[in-house]
Enzyme design. Sequence first.
Site, short mmCIF file in Angstrom:
data_model
loop_
_atom_site.label_atom_id
_atom_site.label_comp_id
_atom_site.label_asym_id
_atom_site.label_seq_id
_atom_site.Cartn_x
_atom_site.Cartn_y
_atom_site.Cartn_z
N TYR A 143 -4.59 -6.25 0.44
CA TYR A 143 -5.13 -7.42 -0.25
C TYR A 143 -5.20 -8.68 0.61
CZ TYR A 143 -4.21 -4.56 -4.39
OH TYR A 143 -4.18 -3.55 -5.31
N CYS B 293 -5.96 -1.71 -6.18
CA CYS B 293 -6.07 -1.40 -7.61
C CYS B 293 -6.78 -2.55 -8.33
CB CYS B 293 -4.69 -1.17 -8.22
SG CYS B 293 -3.86 0.30 -7.59
N TRP C 268 6.77 -2.93 -2.26
CA TRP C 268 5.84 -2.17 -1.42
C TRP C 268 6.55 -1.17 -0.52
CZ3 TRP C 268 0.53 -1.83 -1.11
CH2 TRP C 268 -0.20 -2.71 -1.92
N ASN D 228 0.48 -7.72 -12.68
CA ASN D 228 -0.89 -8.14 -12.40
C ASN D 228 -1.31 -9.32 -13.28
OD1 ASN D 228 -1.66 -4.63 -12.27
ND2 ASN D 228 -1.11 -5.94 -10.54
N GLU E 299 5.12 -11.64 -3.89
CA GLU E 299 3.98 -10.79 -3.55
C GLU E 299 2.70 -11.61 -3.46
OE1 GLU E 299 2.22 -6.55 -5.04
OE2 GLU E 299 2.16 -8.21 -6.48
N ARG F 296 -9.47 -1.50 -11.07
CA ARG F 296 -10.00 -0.13 -11.18
C ARG F 296 -8.97 0.84 -11.73
NH1 ARG F 296 -7.81 3.38 -7.69
NH2 ARG F 296 -6.69 2.47 -5.93
N ALA G 285 -4.95 1.02 -13.40
CA ALA G 285 -3.95 0.16 -14.02
C ALA G 285 -2.79 0.97 -14.57
CB ALA G 285 -4.59 -0.67 -15.14
N ASP G 286 -1.65 0.91 -13.87
CA ASP G 286 -0.39 1.48 -14.34
C ASP G 286 0.15 0.50 -15.39
OD1 ASP G 286 2.27 2.11 -14.76
OD2 ASP G 286 2.77 2.32 -12.64
N ARG H 16 -3.74 11.99 -8.35
CA ARG H 16 -3.26 12.26 -6.99
C ARG H 16 -1.74 12.21 -6.87
NH1 ARG H 16 -1.10 8.01 -4.84
NH2 ARG H 16 -1.55 5.98 -5.78
#
Length: 287
Positions: free
Chosen positions: A103, A169, A80, A200, A58, A189, A191-192, A21
């Site tokens: 989240y 994510c 963000w 993360n 964060e 789901r 993952a960059d 996307r």
Amino acid sequence: MQIYLDLLQRILDEGEWYENRTGVRCLGLFGHQMDFDLAAGFPLVTTKKVHFPAVVTELLFFLGGYTDVRWLQDRKCRIWNEWATAEQCAKRGQPEFDLGPIYGFQWRHFGADYRGMKGERDGQLDYAGEGVDQVLWAQQQLRDNPDSRQIVVSAWNPVDRPHQALPPCHVMFHLRAVNGKLHASLLQRSADCFLGVPFNIASYALLTLMFAQTCGLQPGRFVHFLSDAHLYENHLEQVKEQLGREPRPLPTLRLNPAIDCVTKFTAADIELSGYDPHPKLTGSVAV
């Protein structure tokens, strides 16, 4: 952090190209697992500098249940910003600066009727006290029912998904106490793996240590499940440079022992020492 470098190398070796996307091609694969022993050191990537204060800010933002990006901006955290522009908010039909029920909202107010912010810069929400507080529930379960295998916190809510700046994510985490040690697993789901995954790993390792302290448990393992693990095309040169660097010793994390509730930590209660990373590597975020 050879575990993380092994992930990058596997994507380069086995990944397939595909569109997505964002409009930036990805090299990715489906299904990867990393396993970190939290007693062996804090798993913060050392082959490039990770801005740990942003990780802390964060996570505290999520634990506070906040959704107004100004709470982050006031603390010099801008990760963000791309999802909170006036244009992005208008597309979602939300006030400027509002990230929607992301989240923190799901962690602290799952199932509440999302009505957005009043707009105060202190992040006070007009749905405070509504919905299911999954974080405090999980903490109480670890204290009262530590043998439970049902201590799961979910950020994925199909009802709220259309109103979120970015659908979660990292979808859900599972806490499990075994013989006095706290283990955690995370299902991610999407993952960059260059920009996002180091954040993360550090964020959920920190969260696990917070729960362990407030529930009288010792740190165990953090197991990270990646579904769609990918590298964006414009990050590949940085990844190759990173793979040429030798991992350095892991840092140590200390929490203020006086804090007895996972939602009561502040940045001042979290101390990282011995972090000696290689120089930072930058890359553009795909929005």
